[in-house]
Motif scaffolding. Structure first.
Motif, mmCIF file in Angstrom:
data_model
loop_
_atom_site.group_PDB
_atom_site.id
_atom_site.type_symbol
_atom_site.label_atom_id
_atom_site.label_comp_id
_atom_site.label_asym_id
_atom_site.label_seq_id
_atom_site.Cartn_x
_atom_site.Cartn_y
_atom_site.Cartn_z
ATOM 1 N N ASN A 298 109.066 -48.234 138.196
ATOM 2 C CA ASN A 298 108.012 -48.373 137.182
ATOM 3 C C ASN A 298 106.771 -47.565 137.555
ATOM 4 O O ASN A 298 106.105 -47.006 136.686
ATOM 5 N N ILE A 299 106.473 -47.548 138.853
ATOM 6 C CA ILE A 299 105.279 -46.829 139.323
ATOM 7 C C ILE A 299 105.424 -45.329 139.042
ATOM 8 O O ILE A 299 104.526 -44.707 138.463
ATOM 9 N N SER B 236 93.931 -44.840 143.994
ATOM 10 C CA SER B 236 94.051 -44.834 142.531
ATOM 11 C C SER B 236 94.477 -46.169 141.917
ATOM 12 O O SER B 236 94.309 -46.361 140.711
ATOM 13 N N CYS B 237 95.059 -47.059 142.696
ATOM 14 C CA CYS B 237 95.673 -48.252 142.098
ATOM 15 C C CYS B 237 95.181 -49.578 142.683
ATOM 16 O O CYS B 237 95.265 -50.617 142.021
ATOM 17 N N PRO C 225 94.956 -46.488 134.153
ATOM 18 C CA PRO C 225 94.589 -46.477 132.729
ATOM 19 C C PRO C 225 93.491 -45.458 132.442
ATOM 20 O O PRO C 225 92.585 -45.273 133.262
ATOM 21 N N CYS D 222 92.914 -52.567 141.170
ATOM 22 C CA CYS D 222 93.467 -53.540 140.221
ATOM 23 C C CYS D 222 94.708 -54.242 140.776
ATOM 24 O O CYS D 222 94.870 -55.438 140.583
ATOM 25 N N HIS D 223 95.567 -53.463 141.434
ATOM 26 C CA HIS D 223 96.848 -54.020 141.884
ATOM 27 C C HIS D 223 96.758 -54.572 143.309
ATOM 28 O O HIS D 223 97.431 -54.084 144.222
ATOM 29 N N TYR E 121 89.902 -46.449 132.813
ATOM 30 C CA TYR E 121 89.467 -46.527 134.210
ATOM 31 C C TYR E 121 89.155 -45.133 134.740
ATOM 32 O O TYR E 121 88.171 -44.926 135.454
ATOM 33 N N ALA F 236 97.063 -57.115 136.054
ATOM 34 C CA ALA F 236 97.613 -56.035 136.872
ATOM 35 C C ALA F 236 98.280 -56.594 138.120
ATOM 36 O O ALA F 236 99.398 -56.227 138.471
ATOM 37 N N LYS G 280 109.889 -51.943 141.056
ATOM 38 C CA LYS G 280 108.459 -51.648 140.923
ATOM 39 C C LYS G 280 108.194 -50.174 141.207
ATOM 40 O O LYS G 280 107.398 -49.539 140.520
ATOM 41 N N MET H 87 99.265 -44.923 134.057
ATOM 42 C CA MET H 87 98.547 -45.503 135.185
ATOM 43 C C MET H 87 98.036 -44.386 136.073
ATOM 44 O O MET H 87 98.788 -43.470 136.356
HETATM 45 C C1 HEC Z 1 91.892 -50.486 135.921
HETATM 46 C C2 HEC Z 1 92.942 -51.259 136.537
HETATM 47 C C3 HEC Z 1 94.239 -50.562 136.904
HETATM 48 C C4 HEC Z 1 94.426 -49.502 137.733
HETATM 49 C C5 HEC Z 1 93.391 -48.709 138.483
HETATM 50 C C6 HEC Z 1 95.845 -49.289 137.798
HETATM 51 N N1 HEC Z 1 96.491 -50.200 137.021
HETATM 52 FE FE1 HEC Z 1 98.509 -50.418 136.803
HETATM 53 N N2 HEC Z 1 98.219 -51.965 135.506
HETATM 54 C C7 HEC Z 1 97.003 -52.470 135.136
HETATM 55 C C8 HEC Z 1 97.218 -53.581 134.198
HETATM 56 C C9 HEC Z 1 96.115 -54.410 133.560
HETATM 57 C C10 HEC Z 1 98.599 -53.710 134.042
HETATM 58 C C11 HEC Z 1 99.345 -54.753 133.204
HETATM 59 C C12 HEC Z 1 99.323 -54.455 131.764
HETATM 60 C C13 HEC Z 1 100.268 -53.371 131.428
HETATM 61 O O1 HEC Z 1 101.439 -53.419 131.797
HETATM 62 O O2 HEC Z 1 99.822 -52.426 130.735
HETATM 63 C C14 HEC Z 1 99.221 -52.685 134.867
HETATM 64 C C15 HEC Z 1 100.571 -52.489 134.978
HETATM 65 C C16 HEC Z 1 101.159 -51.567 135.823
HETATM 66 C C17 HEC Z 1 102.587 -51.397 135.978
HETATM 67 C C18 HEC Z 1 103.674 -52.190 135.281
HETATM 68 C C19 HEC Z 1 104.210 -53.204 136.261
HETATM 69 C C20 HEC Z 1 105.526 -53.801 135.847
HETATM 70 O O3 HEC Z 1 106.406 -53.844 136.690
HETATM 71 O O4 HEC Z 1 105.660 -54.204 134.679
HETATM 72 C C21 HEC Z 1 102.770 -50.418 136.912
HETATM 73 C C22 HEC Z 1 104.090 -49.885 137.438
HETATM 74 C C23 HEC Z 1 101.460 -49.946 137.293
HETATM 75 N N3 HEC Z 1 100.498 -50.662 136.632
HETATM 76 C C24 HEC Z 1 101.244 -48.968 138.214
HETATM 77 C C25 HEC Z 1 99.981 -48.486 138.584
HETATM 78 C C26 HEC Z 1 99.805 -47.411 139.500
HETATM 79 C C27 HEC Z 1 100.919 -46.680 140.232
HETATM 80 C C28 HEC Z 1 98.472 -47.200 139.585
HETATM 81 C C29 HEC Z 1 97.772 -46.137 140.375
HETATM 82 C C30 HEC Z 1 98.229 -44.786 140.234
HETATM 83 C C31 HEC Z 1 97.813 -48.172 138.724
HETATM 84 N N4 HEC Z 1 98.782 -48.932 138.129
HETATM 85 C C32 HEC Z 1 96.443 -48.306 138.556
HETATM 86 C C33 HEC Z 1 95.771 -52.048 135.574
HETATM 87 C C34 HEC Z 1 95.546 -50.998 136.447
#
Ligand code: HEC
Length: 124
Positions: free
Chosen positions: A83-84, A47-48, A95, A51-52, A98, A60, A80, A93
């Motif tokens: 936040n997750i 799922s993540c 998004p 991007c990450h 996505y 990301a 982290k 997340m």
């Molecule tokens: C389509 C791309 C995409 C996917 C898939 C995605 N993310 Fe993200 N994520 C981002 C972007 C871009 C940001 C930074 C912008 C924001 O904070 O909104 C971000 C920011 C974050 C942050 C903030 C980090 C911080 O410490 O400030 C966390 C936590 C996070 N994502 C967790 C996840 C997790 C857990 C998943 C899977 C379940 C996930 N993301 C899937 C694009 C994605």
């Protein structure tokens, strides 16, 4: 050929053949960060990780990069992970945009709980 050589080759072939069958569904494709359990990593990977990760989205991966997880300090990992769990509970997340394109990677409620239980383990 020496007997041990033949045994080694037989062993190697056996391992190659069995390993093709024993990789169950959900087995991580990429090496999980050392202190993320496989059951949790499987969720992040599906799922993540798009991007990450090093190959991911610039914004990301700057904030959360699982390929760099091992180099995060324990404090940073805890932050982290907090936040997750929060982002997944709030359904921020992955998004929603996505998820529209990839509906099959939406984490289930049980998966979100698994992630937050993992956070609980680290917090101890
Ligand atoms: C389509 C791309 C995409 C996917 C898939 C995605 N993310 Fe993200 N994520 C981002 C972007 C871009 C940001 C930074 C912008 C924001 O904070 O909104 C971000 C920011 C974050 C942050 C903030 C980090 C911080 O410490 O400030 C966390 C936590 C996070 N994502 C967790 C996840 C997790 C857990 C998943 C899977 C379940 C996930 N993301 C899937 C694009 C994605």
């Amino acid at each position: 050929m020496k007997k041990t050589g033949r045994i080694l080759i037989a062993l190697f072939v056996t391992i190659m053949i069995t390993s093709a069958f024993i990789i169950p569904d959900g087995t991580p494709l990429n090496d999980p960060p050392t202190n993320i359990p496989d059951s949790v990593w499987a969720i992040f990977e599906i799922s993540c990780y798009d991007c990450h990760s090093n190959d991911g989205n610039g914004m990301a991966k700057a904030k959360l990069n699982f390929d760099k997880w091992n180099s995060y300090s324990p404090e940073k990992q805890l932050k982290k992970a907090t936040n997750i769990c929060q982002a997944m509970q709030d359904q921020k997340m992955p998004p929603s945009k996505y998820l529209k394109k990839n509906p099959d990677v939406a984490p289930s409620v049980a998966e979100v709980i698994r992630v937050c239980n993992w956070l609980g383990e680290i917090e101890k």
